[in-house]
Scaffold this motif. Structure first.
Motif, short mmCIF file in Angstrom:
data_model
loop_
_atom_site.label_atom_id
_atom_site.label_comp_id
_atom_site.label_asym_id
_atom_site.label_seq_id
_atom_site.Cartn_x
_atom_site.Cartn_y
_atom_site.Cartn_z
N CYS A 189 -10.50 3.90 8.03
CA CYS A 189 -10.21 2.67 7.17
C CYS A 189 -11.06 1.48 7.39
CB CYS A 189 -8.79 2.29 7.45
SG CYS A 189 -8.10 0.86 6.31
N ALA A 236 0.88 4.10 -2.99
CA ALA A 236 0.57 5.43 -2.62
C ALA A 236 1.78 6.44 -3.33
CB ALA A 236 0.39 5.56 -1.08
N PHE A 268 -8.43 6.57 -0.88
CA PHE A 268 -7.28 5.49 -1.37
C PHE A 268 -7.96 4.10 -1.07
CE2 PHE A 268 -3.96 2.36 -0.23
CZ PHE A 268 -3.19 2.37 -1.31
N CYS A 290 0.90 -1.06 -0.02
CA CYS A 290 -0.11 0.26 -0.17
C CYS A 290 0.84 1.16 0.15
CB CYS A 290 -0.93 -0.05 1.27
SG CYS A 290 -2.22 -1.22 1.10
N ALA A 347 -1.37 5.60 4.12
CA ALA A 347 -1.69 4.26 3.30
C ALA A 347 -0.97 2.95 3.88
CB ALA A 347 -1.17 4.41 1.61
#
Length: 272
Positions: free
Chosen positions: A245, A37, A54, A33, A178
């Motif tokens: 998230c 990003a 994201f 991740c 991220a």
């Protein structure tokens, strides 16, 4: 500077820091991740735009082999830019991500309900420039670096100072967010027998970028049945919440991860 990847000849190469707890031949979702990003952020329209959403799909293992990154702008406008990125290995897309850059503006007038936030913050600061092992908190327990501290059924939090994603480049606030978003699997699916779910996606939503080198994540909700777990977390810094998230995870009980053993294998000190 310690980093998860080096960049040579147009490809990215993982360092041992990026290796997964699930398999020595695969890379951790956090590192994946962070790298996605890193690429997506190169398409930012400018400082007035926030990488507000994201999402990453982790549908194939990313191998400990050279990585090709591909990206493209999908939609461009005055208030929104959508960008796609993918990790390619062996001529296959192994993971992909999308970011929506939204133009920031003043909040509309009026009062709107918001929930009270219980966001534990450690007194100890993790602000070294090279990053640091994370701190963990389970239930009402104290913050600790001990990777064995989460072997319980209590609500969990983690506090992070993320090293550089790519060698020679300081980690950015978006890369940090991220990277930490993938640890939602750890704080939400870590129980009395270790971590038994592996997340297939990450959906990070931000209202602002984190400030400073520290970033916390705390479990907020978890629903599990049929070998599938859906979990939601809040990301926050010392000022307050920065976003949420959500992950969807699959049972991986045959390879349940003991985090203390993982830390020992990586040479991370585990106090006793």
């Amino acid at each position: 500077m310690a980093a998860f990847f080096t960049h040579e000849d147009g490809r990215y190469h993982a360092t041992p820091m990026a290796v997964s707890a699930w398999s020595q031949g695969q890379l951790a979702g956090t590192a994946v991740c962070g790298l996605l990003a890193h690429r997506l952020e190169t398409h930012s329209p400018g400082p007035v735009f926030l990488p507000a959403r994201f999402t990453a799909d982790l549908f194939r293992p990313v191998l400990d082999e050279p990585i090709e990154l591909r990206s493209s702008i999908v939609r461009d406008g005055n208030r929104i830019r959508a960008v796609d990125a993918s990790i390619v290995q062996r001529d296959e897309v192994r993971a992909r991500a999308t970011v929506l850059f939204l133009a920031m503006a003043d909040e509309p007038p009026g009062e709107v309900w918001q929930p009270a936030q219980d966001l534990p913050v450690p007194e100890r600061r993790l602000d070294g420039p090279e990053g640091a092992p994370p701190l963990f908190k389970s239930g009402a327990g104290d913050w600790t670096h001990d990777f064995a501290s989460g072997v319980n059924s209590f609500r969990k939090s983690a506090w992070n100072n993320v090293p550089a994603i790519v060698e020679g480049r300081a980690v950015t606030p978006f890369e940090r967010a991220a990277f930490v978003s993938d640890t939602a699997n750890l704080v939400c699916n870590w129980g009395t027998q270790g971590v038994g779910h592996i997340n297939t996606d990450v959906a990070l939503a931000l209202v602002r970028l984190p400030e400073g080198p520290e970033l916390g994540i705390v479990a907020q909700n978890r629903v599990a049945a049929n070998g599938i777990a859906v979990a939601t977390t809040t990301l926050y810094d010392r000022i307050g919440p920065v976003g949420t998230c959500t992950i969807t995870a699959l049972s991986n009980a045959m390879r349940q991860v003991d985090m203390a053993e993982f830390a020992a294998a990586r040479g991370i000190p585990v106090p006793r």
